[in-house]
Design a protein around this motif. Structure first.
Motif, PDB file in Angstrom:
ATOM      1  N   GLY A   1      16.502  -3.109 -16.386  1.00  0.00           N
ATOM      2  CA  GLY A   1      15.851  -1.814 -16.199  1.00  0.00           C
ATOM      3  C   GLY A   1      16.101  -1.261 -14.819  1.00  0.00           C
ATOM      4  O   GLY A   1      17.104  -1.576 -14.174  1.00  0.00           O
ATOM      5  N   LYS A   2      15.168  -0.444 -14.363  1.00  0.00           N
ATOM      6  CA  LYS A   2      15.275   0.204 -13.062  1.00  0.00           C
ATOM      7  C   LYS A   2      14.228  -0.363 -12.110  1.00  0.00           C
ATOM      8  O   LYS A   2      13.109  -0.671 -12.515  1.00  0.00           O
ATOM      9  N   VAL A   3      14.601  -0.459 -10.826  1.00  0.00           N
ATOM     10  CA  VAL A   3      13.675  -0.932  -9.804  1.00  0.00           C
ATOM     11  C   VAL A   3      13.792  -0.019  -8.581  1.00  0.00           C
ATOM     12  O   VAL A   3      14.880   0.418  -8.220  1.00  0.00           O
ATOM     13  N   PHE A   4      12.654   0.277  -7.975  1.00  0.00           N
ATOM     14  CA  PHE A   4      12.665   1.194  -6.831  1.00  0.00           C
ATOM     15  C   PHE A   4      11.394   1.006  -6.018  1.00  0.00           C
ATOM     16  O   PHE A   4      10.467   0.284  -6.434  1.00  0.00           O
ATOM     17  N   ILE A   5      11.372   1.633  -4.870  1.00  0.00           N
ATOM     18  CA  ILE A   5      10.172   1.635  -4.022  1.00  0.00           C
ATOM     19  C   ILE A   5       9.462   2.970  -4.236  1.00  0.00           C
ATOM     20  O   ILE A   5       9.954   4.019  -3.825  1.00  0.00           O
ATOM     21  N   LYS A   6       8.344   2.901  -4.914  1.00  0.00           N
ATOM     22  CA  LYS A   6       7.560   4.103  -5.200  1.00  0.00           C
ATOM     23  C   LYS A   6       6.292   4.138  -4.358  1.00  0.00           C
ATOM     24  O   LYS A   6       5.916   5.171  -3.821  1.00  0.00           O
ATOM     25  N   TYR A   7       5.624   2.993  -4.256  1.00  0.00           N
ATOM     26  CA  TYR A   7       4.365   2.906  -3.533  1.00  0.00           C
ATOM     27  C   TYR A   7       4.563   2.263  -2.154  1.00  0.00           C
ATOM     28  O   TYR A   7       5.451   1.437  -1.956  1.00  0.00           O
ATOM     29  N   LEU A   8       3.714   2.639  -1.237  1.00  0.00           N
ATOM     30  CA  LEU A   8       3.732   2.078   0.101  1.00  0.00           C
ATOM     31  C   LEU A   8       2.558   1.111   0.249  1.00  0.00           C
ATOM     32  O   LEU A   8       1.675   1.063  -0.611  1.00  0.00           O
ATOM     33  N   VAL A   9       2.537   0.357   1.316  1.00  0.00           N
ATOM     34  CA  VAL A   9       1.419  -0.547   1.555  1.00  0.00           C
ATOM     35  C   VAL A   9       0.684  -0.115   2.813  1.00  0.00           C
ATOM     36  O   VAL A   9       1.277   0.435   3.743  1.00  0.00           O
ATOM     37  N   SER A  10      -0.611  -0.358   2.826  1.00  0.00           N
ATOM     38  CA  SER A  10      -1.440   0.037   3.970  1.00  0.00           C
ATOM     39  C   SER A  10      -1.072  -0.772   5.199  1.00  0.00           C
ATOM     40  O   SER A  10      -0.398  -1.804   5.122  1.00  0.00           O
ATOM     41  N   GLN A  11      -1.544  -0.313   6.346  1.00  0.00           N
ATOM     42  CA  GLN A  11      -1.276  -1.012   7.601  1.00  0.00           C
ATOM     43  C   GLN A  11      -1.801  -2.438   7.560  1.00  0.00           C
ATOM     44  O   GLN A  11      -1.192  -3.353   8.117  1.00  0.00           O
ATOM     45  N   GLU A  12      -2.927  -2.667   6.866  1.00  0.00           N
ATOM     46  CA  GLU A  12      -3.515  -4.006   6.785  1.00  0.00           C
ATOM     47  C   GLU A  12      -2.633  -4.973   6.008  1.00  0.00           C
ATOM     48  O   GLU A  12      -2.649  -6.182   6.262  1.00  0.00           O
ATOM     49  N   LEU A  13      -1.854  -4.457   5.051  1.00  0.00           N
ATOM     50  CA  LEU A  13      -1.027  -5.327   4.207  1.00  0.00           C
ATOM     51  C   LEU A  13       0.402  -5.499   4.716  1.00  0.00           C
ATOM     52  O   LEU A  13       1.130  -6.345   4.227  1.00  0.00           O
ATOM     53  N   ARG A  14       0.786  -4.702   5.705  1.00  0.00           N
ATOM     54  CA  ARG A  14       2.179  -4.743   6.161  1.00  0.00           C
ATOM     55  C   ARG A  14       2.558  -6.062   6.815  1.00  0.00           C
ATOM     56  O   ARG A  14       3.721  -6.453   6.807  1.00  0.00           O
ATOM     57  N   GLY A  15       1.590  -6.753   7.383  1.00  0.00           N
ATOM     58  CA  GLY A  15       1.901  -8.031   8.002  1.00  0.00           C
ATOM     59  C   GLY A  15       2.221  -9.114   6.990  1.00  0.00           C
ATOM     60  O   GLY A  15       2.917 -10.082   7.285  1.00  0.00           O
ATOM     61  N   ARG A  16       1.722  -8.935   5.749  1.00  0.00           N
ATOM     62  CA  ARG A  16       1.915  -9.946   4.716  1.00  0.00           C
ATOM     63  C   ARG A  16       3.115  -9.653   3.814  1.00  0.00           C
ATOM     64  O   ARG A  16       3.716 -10.565   3.260  1.00  0.00           O
ATOM     65  N   PHE A  17       3.405  -8.365   3.642  1.00  0.00           N
ATOM     66  CA  PHE A  17       4.458  -7.982   2.702  1.00  0.00           C
ATOM     67  C   PHE A  17       5.432  -6.988   3.338  1.00  0.00           C
ATOM     68  O   PHE A  17       5.077  -6.263   4.263  1.00  0.00           O
TER      69      PHE A  17
END
Length: 437
Positions: free
Chosen positions: A366-382
Motif C-alpha cells: 500500500g501507501k505510507v506517508f507522514i500525515k500527522y506530527l507529534v507534540s513537543q513532549e513526544l519528540r524525544g521518544r519518537f
C-alpha cells in the motif's frame, strides 16, 4: 552558568585594563538618555571598548574619570570625533524627543511604507525614541482620505530601529535627568477607531491555527496553505475568505460600524469583529443561512509561508528517504517490512496484528506517508508518526516510529490522542514492534 562567569571575569578585566590605559576606539552619538548619569541623547561620548559577549560598549562619562557600560543599541558605531559630530546632525531635529504609543499593536516597519515588512509591534503606552523624519508613502484610510502625519524613524527599548507613522504617536520632550519638559505626559487619548480600522484593513490576515503551528514548530501541510487567509479587499473592493478549502467572496460598497469594534462590509454577508490589532473574527452567513465564524491573526513578516511549507515538505521527504535506504526491516513476530520508494511499502507475515491493528481485508502492500506530527513532549521518544494505508482498505493504520542504527521501532497509535493533526499522547496499552535492519 560558565558563560556568565567568564563574561563577568572578562568584563572586570577589561574595565581594569581600560582604567589604566584610557585608550579609546572612537566616539559615538548617544541615542537614548542616561538620566542616572545626567547624559542626554545627542551627546558625543568617548568609547573605550566593545564587548560582543555582554553586548555593551564601555564609555567615559564626560567631565569625570568614571566608565560606564551601555547597551550596544544605545550608541552609534564608534568613529572619529569629527564624524560622530557630523552624525549627530542627523538626529538634531528630534534631539530629546520621545513618543508614547497611542494604540496597541502599532507596527514598526522596515521602510516608510504602510505595507512594508513589520520588524516589531508596539504596545499601547510603550515609549520609543524618535531619531529622524523621512519621506515615505502616503497612508490612505479606507474612506480614501489621506491620514495626517509623518513617517518617523524610531528606536525601541529593545534596540529595534524602524519606521512608524506619527498619527498614533504622542510626542514629548525630555530635559536634564530625563525629566519631561512641561510636566507629565498627557494621557493617550481614546484609540482612534478610524486609524485602528485602517490598520486592520491594511494588515495581512492568516488563520488562527498558523500562529500555534509556527510557535510549536508543528507545520500541518493539510491546513497550512499560502493562499489561506482573509482578504479585506482594500484595493479590489472584494472581501474574501479562503480557509480549509472553503472560499467565499463578495463585492462591498463600504464599511459600516454597527457597534463597538464590530463592522459590516456593506452589501455582503461578512461582518468583522476587531479583537485587537493582531486578531479579528469574521462572521459569515452562507447560502444555507447557517452562520460561520473564523478567527484570523497577523503573522510576523519574518515568516515566509511558502518557504515554511517547502521546508516542512522537504523534512518529511528526507525522513522517508532514510527508510527507503534500508533494503528491508525484519521481525521474527511481525514479518518483513520494506519501504519501496515513491510512498509505497510491502509488508509480509503481519498476521499477529490482524484484526486488532490491521484489517483482515488488507493486502500486504500500500501507501505510507507522514500525515500527522507529534507534540513537543513526544519528540524525544519518537522520530514521528507513519501512516499506512493498505491496499483493499481505506482505513489508516498509524504507528509512532523510531529509526535507529539497530533497526526500526513501531508503536501502535490506534488509540493515540490526535488534535489538529498533532499526536498529543500515546495509546494506553500499545503494541510495540521492533524490526532489525
Amino acid at each position: 552558568m560558565k558563560r556568565i562567569f567568564f563574561a563577568l571575569i572578562g568584563t572586570l578585566a577589561l574595565t581594569a585594563l581600560l582604567a589604566s590605559c584610557h585608550r579609546s576606539i572612537g566616539h559615538s552619538v548617544l541615542l537614548w538618555d542616561l538620566p542616572q548619569k545626567n547624559l542626554q541623547d545627542g551627546q558625543i561620548v568617548k568609547v573605550y571598548f566593545k564587548s560582543n559577549i555582554s553586548h555593551v560598549y564601555v564609555i567615559g562619562i564626560p567631565g569625570s574619570k568614571e566608565n560606564l557600560e551601555v547597551p550596544l543599541w544605545q550608541l552609534t558605531a564608534p568613529t572619529s570625533k569629527k564624524k560622530a559630530q557630523k552624525a549627530a546632525q542627523k538626529y538634531a531635529e528630534f534631539q530629546h524627543k520621545y513618543a508614547k504609543i497611542k494604540i496597541d499593536g502599532l507596527p514598526v516597519r522596515a521602510d516608510p511604507v504602510n505595507t512594508s515588512k513589520q520588524k516589531y509591534r508596539l504596545h499601547k503606552d510603550e515609549v520609543v525614541k524618535i531619531l529622524f523624519k523621512g519621506k515615505g508613502q502616503d497612508v490612505i484610510m479606507h474612506s480614501g482620505e489621506k491620514l495626517e502625519g509623518d513617517w518617523l524613524c524610531v528606536l525601541t527599548t529593545g534596540g529595534t530601529q524602524g519606521w512608524c507613522f506619527s498619527h498614533n504617536l504622542l510626542i514629548f520632550e525630555t530635559g536634564e535627568g530625563g525629566k519631561i519638559v512641561g510636566g507629565q505626559i498627557e494621557e493617550a487619548p481614546a484609540e482612534d477607531e478610524d486609524a485602528i480600522l485602517n490598520q486592520v484593513l491594511q494588515a495581512k490576515w492568516r488563520p488562527e491555527s498558523y500562529k500555534r503551528m509556527l510557535e510549536e514548530g508543528t507545520i500541518d501541510l493539510e491546513t497550512m496553505k499560502s493562499a489561506y487567509g482573509f482578504d479585506t479587499g482594500v484595493e479590489s473592493g472584494k472581501v474574501s475568505i479562503n480557509i480549509n478549502g472553503r472560499y467565499r467572496t463578495a463585492n462591498y460598497s463600504g464599511i459600516t460600524k454597527v457597534r463597538d469594534k464590530v463592522y459590516d462590509f456593506n452589501g455582503t454577508p461578512f461582518q468583522m469583529i476587531i479583537r485587537d490589532a493582531d486578531q479579528i473574527v469574521i462572521n459569515y452567513t452562507g447560502n444555507d443561512n447557517k452562520p460561520e465564524a473564523y478567527t484570523f491573526v497577523t503573522i510576523s513578516d519574518d515568516y515566509d509561508i511558502d518557504e515554511i511549507i517547502k521546508n516542512e515538505q522537504e523534512r518529511r521527504d528526507e525522513e522517508m528517504q532514510k527508510l527507503y535506504k534500508v533494503d528491508s526491516f525484519r521481525s521474527s513476530n511481525y514479518g518483513t517490512l520494506t519501504f519501496t520508494g515513491n510512498g509505497s511499502f510491502t509488508w509480509n507475515n503481519y498476521s499477529l496484528l490482524v484484526p486488532n491493528v490491521i484489517s483482515e481485508n488488507a493486502k500486504g502492500k500500500g501507501k505510507v506517508f507522514i500525515k500527522y506530527l507529534v507534540s513537543q513532549e513526544l519528540r524525544g521518544r519518537f522520530d514521528g508518526m507513519l501512516t499506512f494505508v493498505f491496499d483493499n482498505t481505506s482505513n489508516e493504520v498509524n504507528f509512532f516510529y523510531k529509526n535507529s542504527t539497530n533497526g526500526l521501532t513501531l508503536e501502535d497509535a490506534s488509540d493515540a490522542t490526535i488534535k489538529n493533526n498533532v499526536a498529543q499522547s500515546q495509546s494506553k496499552s500499545p503494541i510495540v514492534l521492533f524490526f532489525s535492519r
